[in-house]
Design an enzyme around this catalytic site. Structure first.
Site, short mmCIF file in Angstrom:
data_model
loop_
_atom_site.label_atom_id
_atom_site.label_comp_id
_atom_site.label_asym_id
_atom_site.label_seq_id
_atom_site.Cartn_x
_atom_site.Cartn_y
_atom_site.Cartn_z
N SER A 18 -23.06 -3.06 29.58
CA SER A 18 -23.98 -3.59 28.56
C SER A 18 -25.21 -4.12 29.28
O SER A 18 -25.79 -3.40 30.09
CB SER A 18 -23.24 -4.67 27.74
N HIS A 45 -24.29 0.03 26.03
CA HIS A 45 -24.90 -0.56 24.83
C HIS A 45 -26.40 -0.37 24.91
O HIS A 45 -27.06 -0.93 25.80
CB HIS A 45 -24.59 -2.06 24.76
N ASP A 138 -17.12 -6.89 24.72
CA ASP A 138 -16.72 -5.52 24.44
C ASP A 138 -16.23 -4.90 25.76
O ASP A 138 -16.80 -5.17 26.81
CB ASP A 138 -17.92 -4.74 23.89
#
Lengths: 202, 279
Positions: A18, A45, A138
Site C-alpha cells: 500500500s 492500493h 489489509d
C-alpha cells in the site's frame, strides 16, 4: 543463498503493498532475472484511475514482462501481473484470474486480503506471499490464510518501510516466516526460482 | 488426518451450489468460483450463521429465505455514470447511429439497483431519443429490482455523481432529472415510463425480445468461460442486425466463442457491433 530452502517448491509469488509500495516494488522486481520462471502477482492500493500507472512504471525497470491481470487470463510463468485499479483480483483453482467489483474490503479495491485468500486456495503450500509497506491492515488476514494453507509468508522489515503499520501487523499476528529488507526479499524470491529449477530436474 | 479448512470450505461451497440448483433451480456452478466463495461466506455471515454448512438446512427447508439469498449473492455495487467515458462514447458514437431507427429496444442485463439504467435513460432523454425507446432492465435479484423500480435514491448520490454526469456528456444538470425532497431524489416519471424491470436469469433464461443495444457491465466477470460463452451467445441472438453491445471496462470477448460475431466500435471502452449485416 544462505537461506536453505526446505519448503516444497514454490510455484507462485504474490506481493501486496500500500502506501510507499511503488518505491519498494522498484527495488525488488528489477532484481528478478530475465529467466525467472515463476509467476508474480502484484496487488497494490492505487486510486481508481482508468490507467494502471504501476504497469507502465514497472515496465521501464523490469527484465520480466509486466502486464495488467485480465479476467480469464492464465497466470503466466516469468511474468509480473498487476491487479487493475478499482477491481478485486482473484485467482481460480485452474490458475486463471477473475475480477470482481464487490464492495471494498479494508477500504480497498483491489484488496490484498481478497487476492491472498484466493491464491492460498489455488496454490496452497506452493505460494510465497510478500507483504510490504502500508498504512492499513489489509493483507494481514490474507497472510493468515496463506499460512493456514501451508504457504510461505515474507514480510518487509518495518524499519525499512515507508508505512510500517501493515508489515508490523503481520509480524504481531505471528504469521511471518521471514522478515527482510527489500533487497533480502528479492534475493529470497530469486532463490525460489533456483530451487524450483532443482525440483524440476529431480 | 485433519482436513485443511480450505478443503472443508470447498465442500461447503459444493453443497451450497447443489442445494441452490436442486432445491431452487438457480445454478451457480458456472460462476467464477473464487468470488462466489467469498460471496457465499459473506452471505452466511450476514444471515448470522457460523458457517456455510449451517446455512444449508434453512436453504433447504425455508423457501422464504430465497430472495434474501439471491440478494446476498448478487451484492450490487453500482453507481450512476460509473466510467463516464463509456457513457460519453455511447452518446457520441452509438446514439447517433441508433437515432435513425423508428423504435429502440434496449436491454440492460444485470441492472442491480438501477443506477446505470437510469444513467443511460437520462442520456437518451437528453439526446431526444427516449420517447421512442423501450428499455428492459433485468436481474435475478428481486430485492434489487424492487429498489430499482422505485427509483428513489439518497439526494446525496445526485450531488456526488453530478461530476460524472457532466463527464459522461450530460447537457443539463443531473438534479433536473429528479424530484428532490426529504433527503431523497426520485427519478422523474418521464424517464421511468420507458423502463421495464423484470426478473431474468442469464444462466437459464432465454431471449425475450429483439434489441438494438445490450448493456451488460461487470456481470460477465463473475462467470466462468463456459457461462460467458452462453451469455454472449444469448446477447448475439437478441441483438438485431447491426445492434450494439456494451460490456464492462475489464471484460474481454476476445477469447469467447462469440467473438467472431462482434466487431469493436471502441475496443478500449468495450463497445462492440454485431457483425454479419450491412445495414
Amino acid at each position: 543463498m544462505s537461506d536453505r530452502w526446505r519448503h516444497p517448491a514454490i510455484k507462485a509469488i504474490a506481493i501486496g503493498c500500500s502506501a510507499g509500495g511503488l518505491d519498494v516494488l522498484h527495488v525488488i522486481l528489477p532484481l528478478l532475472p530475465a529467466d525467472f520462471a515463476l509467476p508474480v502477482v502484484v496487488v497494490a492500493h492505487i486510486g481508481p484511475s482508468a490507467e494502471n500507472l504501476i504497469v507502465g512504471a514497472l515496465r521501464r525497470d523490469c527484465l520480466l514482462p509486466v502486464v495488467e491481470a485480465e479476467e480469464r487470463m492464465t497466470v503466466t510463468p516469468g511474468t509480473i501481473h498487476v491487479a487493475p485499479p478499482d477491481y478485486h483480483l482473484l485467482v481460480e483453482a485452474d490458475h486463471t484470474f477473475s475480477l470482481s467489483v464487490d464492495s471494498k474490503v479494508n477500504n480497498s479495491r483491489p484488496s490484498i486480503d481478497v487476492f491472498l485468500a484466493s491464491a492460498a486456495d489455488a496454490w496452497g503450500s506452493g505460494l510465497a506471499a510478500v507483504l510490504l509497506t502500508g498504512a492499513n491492515c489489509d493483507g494481514v488476514g490474507g497472510m493468515a490464510a496463506v499460512k493456514a494453507a501451508d504457504g510461505f509468508c515474507i514480510v518487509q522489515d518495518p524499519a525499512t518501510a515507508y508505512a510500517p503499520i501493515m508489515p508490523q501487523s503481520a509480524i504481531d499476528a505471528g504469521i511471518a516466516d521471514r522478515v527482510l529488507t527489500p533487497e533480502g526479499i528479492a534475493a529470497l524470491i530469486v532463490s525460489f526460482h533456483s530451487s524450483s529449477h532443482k525440483g524440476a530436474v529431480a | 488426518m485433519p482436513a485443511k479448512s480450505a478443503s472443508i470450505h470447498s465442500i461447503e461451497l459444493d453443497l451450497f451450489i447443489e442445494a441452490m440448483t436442486r432445491r431452487h433451480g438457480y445454478d451457480f456452478s458456472n460462476y467464477a468460483r473464487a468470488s462466489l466463495k467469498r460471496r457465499v461466506a459473506g452471505l452466511a455471515q450476514k444471515l448470522g450463521f457460523a458457517s456455510v454448512a449451517e446455512l444449508l438446512p434453512r436453504l433447504l427447508y425455508d423457501g422464504d429465505l430465497l430472495p434474501e439469498i439471491l440478494a446476498g449473492l448478487s451484492v450490487p455495487v453500482t453507481k450512476m455514470f460509473r466510467d463516464p467515458m463509456v457513457f460519453k462514447a455511447m452518446v457520441e458514437t452509438l446514439l447517433p447511429m441508433l437515432a435513425t431507427y423508428p423504435r429502440l429496444n434496449i436491454w440492460q442485463a444485470g441492472c442491480a439497483t438501477g443506477e446505470e439504467v437510469y444513467s443511460l435513460a437520462i442520456l437518451l432523454e437528453e439526446a431526444g431519443l427516449l420517447h421512442k425507446a423501450q428499455i428492459y432492465a433485468t436481474d435475478i435479484n428481486d430485492a434489487a429490482l424492487a429498489k430499482a423500480e422505485e427509483g428513489i435514491f439518497p439526494a446525496k448520490m445526485v450531488e456526488e455523481h453530478a461530476d460524472n454526469y457532466l463527464h459522461a456528456g450530460g447537457t443539463r444538470t443531473l438534479a433536473s432529472h429528479f424530484s428532490l425532497g426529504y433527503g431523497f431524489a426520485k427519478v422523474s416519471g418521464a424517464i421511468k415510463d420507458h423502463i421495464s424491470f423484470a426478473h431474468h436469469n442469464l444462466v437459464s433464461d432465454g431471449v425475450f425480445c429483439e434489441v438494438n443495444l445490450v448493456v451488460c457491465r461487470n456481470v460477465l466477470i463473475y462467470f466462468d468461460r463456459h457461462l460467458q460463452d452462453r451469455v454472449l451467445g444469448l446477447f448475439e441472438t437478441s441483438l438485431s442486425r447491426g445492434g450494439f453491445l456494451c460490456l464492462g471496462s475489464k471484460e474481454n470477448i476476445a477469447f469467447s466463442a462469440a467473438a467472431p460475431h462482434f466487431t469493436p466500435v471502441n475496443a478500449a471502452l468495450r463497445l462492440y457491433k454485431k457483425s454479419g449485416g450491412t445495414s
